[in-house]
Write a protein that holds these residues in place. Structure first.
Motif, mmCIF file in Angstrom:
data_model
loop_
_atom_site.group_PDB
_atom_site.id
_atom_site.type_symbol
_atom_site.label_atom_id
_atom_site.label_comp_id
_atom_site.label_asym_id
_atom_site.label_seq_id
_atom_site.Cartn_x
_atom_site.Cartn_y
_atom_site.Cartn_z
ATOM 1 N N ASN A 225 32.576 52.177 40.531
ATOM 2 C CA ASN A 225 32.724 53.530 41.029
ATOM 3 C C ASN A 225 31.610 54.408 40.483
ATOM 4 O O ASN A 225 31.303 54.367 39.288
ATOM 5 C CB ASN A 225 34.088 54.089 40.622
ATOM 6 C CG ASN A 225 34.350 55.453 41.194
ATOM 7 O OD1 ASN A 225 34.006 56.463 40.592
ATOM 8 N ND2 ASN A 225 34.954 55.494 42.362
ATOM 9 N N PHE A 231 36.421 51.987 36.913
ATOM 10 C CA PHE A 231 37.037 51.467 38.136
ATOM 11 C C PHE A 231 35.995 50.791 39.019
ATOM 12 O O PHE A 231 34.799 51.060 38.924
ATOM 13 C CB PHE A 231 37.695 52.609 38.919
ATOM 14 C CG PHE A 231 38.804 53.291 38.161
ATOM 15 C CD1 PHE A 231 40.079 52.745 38.124
ATOM 16 C CD2 PHE A 231 38.559 54.466 37.475
ATOM 17 C CE1 PHE A 231 41.102 53.375 37.421
ATOM 18 C CE2 PHE A 231 39.565 55.097 36.764
ATOM 19 C CZ PHE A 231 40.849 54.555 36.738
ATOM 20 N N SER A 236 40.219 53.040 42.278
ATOM 21 C CA SER A 236 41.601 52.849 41.834
ATOM 22 C C SER A 236 41.836 51.515 41.132
ATOM 23 O O SER A 236 42.764 51.387 40.329
ATOM 24 C CB SER A 236 42.562 52.973 43.026
ATOM 25 O OG SER A 236 42.248 52.019 44.025
ATOM 26 N N THR A 237 41.003 50.522 41.430
ATOM 27 C CA THR A 237 41.147 49.208 40.808
ATOM 28 C C THR A 237 40.330 49.159 39.525
ATOM 29 O O THR A 237 39.130 49.443 39.531
ATOM 30 C CB THR A 237 40.667 48.095 41.752
ATOM 31 O OG1 THR A 237 41.338 48.214 43.004
ATOM 32 C CG2 THR A 237 40.934 46.723 41.146
ATOM 33 N N ALA A 238 40.990 48.800 38.408
ATOM 34 C CA ALA A 238 40.297 48.760 37.116
ATOM 35 C C ALA A 238 39.150 47.761 37.141
ATOM 36 O O ALA A 238 39.251 46.686 37.734
ATOM 37 C CB ALA A 238 41.281 48.408 36.005
ATOM 38 N N SER A 239 38.045 48.127 36.505
ATOM 39 C CA SER A 239 36.882 47.242 36.428
ATOM 40 C C SER A 239 36.915 46.457 35.119
ATOM 41 O O SER A 239 37.783 46.651 34.267
ATOM 42 C CB SER A 239 35.593 48.056 36.504
ATOM 43 O OG SER A 239 35.365 48.760 35.285
#
Length: 536
Positions: A225, A231, A236-239
């Motif tokens: 992101n 992210f 919204s999805t954790a990196s």
């Protein structure tokens, strides 16, 4: 509804008062289209600009809103027609060729992502005019709503440096032969850290530089992101930016760029393009063993030691107090293509920053960084301080700085770099691309020497095809290129870059060839880069 499209008038206004307000909004040039039923034309475009592409023009469009007087709608905007001509700006909505008719329900579609007018001839200037129209068929024909572009095969940006001008804020200029000739520099608010790219956001390099998670084999796993790298791109999805078990590193992808660097009697010159315009344009930062690479990867964070590997991850202590040999071993433990960050990478980044900021004082333009107060390894900042910030972030405080998603590229801790050594004859030797060695064999002797006071500020440089080397250190923290420079000739010295948190305002594009490859210190460590040809 934008505030500029609202009119506030006193109770019981006269007809003349209303007319005066309407004329104000319409800029005295609103006209009734042929066949229209009368009424008030919409306001001017909020934004309308054209950007040259290869056989195309990219149009950035922000439409006006309705025209309102005391909560009464005087003009309801229905759409915007964009017209194009090769002989001059269209004067009415019937002049030239229709490019696009944007209906109200599609407003805002081309505010950030441009509309591409394709199929154009390179080298021909195209003139555009925007004509907002109301639901009554009344057009705004204000000549302010215009733009032009000349498509060409390449984009070309650049700057010149007047070495006789000691003021960092005025010694860099934009010449007439580049696309950015009349642009303003980008800005970073030194109080809030907020940044404004302006027109630079549309350049080929700013469109393509991106934060990614790069696997050990050099494959991009996914994009991060842009505003918060904790992210993935979806926000919204954790990196895996802090995951030490992840099989790769947090890196920044840089597209291939061709630089032309030279100096003559008129000054120093730097040009950068997305294509090799002529043989003087070199993509040394994007080469491996003579082969051109489409992309390279620079470290998002200072290198840290995790299970015997130098990693670029958030939440770690920067590696320090190790010899160059130990650092090299741990870097190469990542796999083929992983190496020390190098000189040509640093020159690419530095010259992009000079270009973007139109100043040779990086700290004053992009943030001071962690420049003072350090005395031991415990003074170093944990990596990832700015992982929840955007592409740029910097303040005038003694804290982390970030540009192009590279955190603490200067300040906090010196970075050992491949590509430059300083020999006992007092000459700078350089190698433009990997593979590298640590003893300087096979390097090009530039013949460049450094004079002045070791530990002083850079006051004069030499611009070459291999980058810009300091040659005199006799400046100050507010003049010329106010970055530190250290050197000696007692042994073969290996390049250190950026300065640490015990060097005050000398951090920045700081140049240190005052220690051998074996040197270790609490304020010195490695950072990763990845350069390697893709498998056939």
């Amino acid at each position: 509804m934008t505030p500029e499209n609202k009119i506030y008038i006193a109770d019981k206004p006269t007809l003349d008062a209303v007319k005066a307000k309407v004329d104000n909004i319409s800029a005295s040039v609103q006209e009734i289209a042929q066949g229209g039923s009368g009424g008030i034309a919409p306001s001017n475009m909020i934004k309308f600009s054209a950007f040259a592409g290869d056989g195309s023009a990219k149009l950035y469009i922000e439409e006006p809103g309705d025209t309102i007087i005391d909560s009464q709608v005087l003009s309801t905007i229905a759409g915007v027609k964009i017209m194009r001509s090769e002989t001059g700006y269209p004067e009415t909505e019937k002049d030239g060729s229709l490019v696009i008719d944007i209906k109200r329900e599609n407003f805002g579609q081309y505010k950030e992502v441009p509309y591409e007018d394709a199929g154009l001839a390179n080298g021909t200037t195209y003139y555009y005019a925007a004509f907002p129209y109301s639901d009554q068929g009344v057009y705004n024909r204000n000549p302010q709503n215009k733009a032009e572009a000349t498509p060409k095969q390449y984009e070309l940006y650049g700057f010149d440096i007047d070495q006789d001008d000691s003021n960092p804020a005025t010694r860099i200029s934009y010449p007439s032969d580049v696309d950015n000739a009349e642009w303003d520099p980008m800005t970073v608010n030194q109080s809030s850290g907020a940044f404004d790219l302006g027109r630079w956001a549309n350049t080929f390099f700013m469109r393509s530089i991106r934060p990614v998670m790069l696997k050990y084999d050099g494959t991009v796993d996914y994009e991060l992101n842009h505003d918060d790298q904790s992210f993935k791109l979806d926000g919204s999805t954790a990196s895996d930016i802090s995951n030490t078990a992840y099989g790769g590193n947090a890196m920044v992808e840089f597209p291939k760029m061709y630089f032309k660097r030279w100096q003559d009697a008129t000054g120093q010159h730097v040009r950068v393009s997305n294509v090799q315009i002529d043989t003087d344009f070199k993509c040394y930062a994007h080469m491996y063993n003579g082969e051109e690479l489409d992309a390279i990867y620079l470290p998002m964070f200072e290198g840290s030691s995790v299970s015997g590997k130098v990693r670029s991850l958030a939440g770690q202590t920067p590696m320090n107090t190790q010899t160059g040999a130990t650092e090299k071993t741990q870097i190469e433990a990542n796999g083929s293509g992983w190496q020390f960050d190098d000189w040509m990478n640093a020159q690419m980044v530095t010259h992009l920053l000079f270009l973007l900021g139109k100043s040779s004082d990086l700290q004053a333009t992009f943030g001071r960084g962690h420049y003072d107060g350090g005395s031991a390894a415990s003074s170093l900042l944990q990596t990832g301080q700015l992982k929840n910030k955007g592409m740029f972030y910097g303040t005038n405080g003694n804290a982390s700085v970030k540009f192009l998603w590279l955190e603490n590229y200067y300040g906090d801790r010196w970075d050992r770099k491949y590509g430059v050594v300083y020999n006992t004859a007092g000459h700078i030797l350089t190698k433009a691309y990997p593979p590298y060695n640590t003893d300087g064999s096979g390097y090009t002797d530039t013949g460049i020497t450094i004079t002045g006071t070791s530990g002083g500020y850079i006051s004069k440089t030499k611009m070459t095809e291999f980058g810009e080397f300091p040659i005199v250190a006799s400046g100050s923290e507010t003049t010329y290129q106010p970055d530190g420079c250290w050197w000696n000739t007692t042994q073969l010295n290996f390049l250190l870059w950026g300065a640490d948190c015990n060097n005050g305002l000398r951090v920045g594009a700081a140049f240190h060839v005052d220690a051998p490859f074996s040197h270790s210190a609490w304020a010195l460590g490695p950072s990763l880069a990845y350069k390697y040809p893709k498998a056939a």
